[in-house]
Design a protein around this motif. Structure first.
Motif, short mmCIF file in Angstrom:
data_model
loop_
_atom_site.label_atom_id
_atom_site.label_comp_id
_atom_site.label_asym_id
_atom_site.label_seq_id
_atom_site.Cartn_x
_atom_site.Cartn_y
_atom_site.Cartn_z
N ILE A 1 0.84 -1.20 0.00
CA ILE A 1 0.00 0.00 0.00
C ILE A 1 0.87 1.25 0.00
CG2 ILE A 1 -1.63 1.36 1.39
CD1 ILE A 1 -2.88 -1.37 2.22
N SER A 2 1.91 1.25 0.81
CA SER A 2 2.81 2.41 0.89
C SER A 2 3.52 2.67 -0.44
CB SER A 2 3.86 2.19 1.98
OG SER A 2 3.25 2.15 3.24
N GLY A 3 3.70 1.63 -1.23
CA GLY A 3 4.42 1.78 -2.49
C GLY A 3 3.56 2.11 -3.70
N ILE A 4 2.27 2.32 -3.51
CA ILE A 4 1.41 2.62 -4.66
C ILE A 4 1.86 3.93 -5.30
CG2 ILE A 4 -0.94 3.28 -5.36
CD1 ILE A 4 -1.98 1.31 -3.24
N ASP A 5 2.13 3.84 -6.61
CA ASP A 5 2.57 5.02 -7.35
C ASP A 5 1.79 5.19 -8.66
OD1 ASP A 5 3.54 2.91 -8.82
OD2 ASP A 5 5.61 3.63 -8.89
#
Length: 108
Positions: free
Chosen positions: A68-72
Motif C-alpha cells: 500500500i505504501s508503495g502505490i505510485d
C-alpha cells in the motif's frame, strides 16, 4: 480475503490450528514468493488453490502495508504488466461493475 496486487493474486484465510499464522494461497506459481520471498510454498494439484504457505499474521500485515505504501499509479488495471494477469483482473472488474449496476449501486 482476496488480495489483488499488480503482480500477485492471493487468497488469505485463517490457518486451522495455527492462530499466529494465516494460510496464504495462490493460483499461480510464484505469486506467494513475490510477496513473501521467504515463504515455504507447497504445491497441491488436488486443491482449489494449488499453491499454499503458512505466513505469520504479522508478516502478512507488514507485506500488505508495504504494498500500500508503495502505490505510485493512478489506475490499478494499467499498472498490471502481465497480459494474462491483466485480462483476468479485467474480468473481475467487469463482473463487479455488472454487479454494481444490477443493484443500482444501492447499499443493502
Amino acid at each position: 480475503m482476496w488480495i489483488f496486487f499488480n503482480d500477485a493474486f492471493l487468497s488469505v484465510v485463517s490457518a486451522v490450528g495455527r492462530p499466529a499464522d494465516l494460510l496464504v494461497r495462490a493460483r499461480r506459481a510464484g505469486d506467494i514468493e513475490r510477496v513473501f520471498p521467504n515463504a515455504r510454498v507447497s504445491t497441491t494439484l488436488a486443491r482449489d488453490y494449488r499453491f499454499r504457505a503458512f505466513v505469520s499474521r504479522a508478516n502478512v500485515a507488514k507485506a500488505v502495508a508495504s504494498q500500500i505504501s508503495g502505490i505510485d499509479y493512478t489506475n490499478f488495471k494499467d499498472s498490471v504488466r502481465d497480459i494474462d494477469r491483466h485480462d483476468a483482473y479485467l474480468g473481475v472488474w467487469h463482473e463487479m461493475a455488472r454487479w454494481q449496476e444490477s443493484n443500482d449501486g444501492r447499499i443493502r
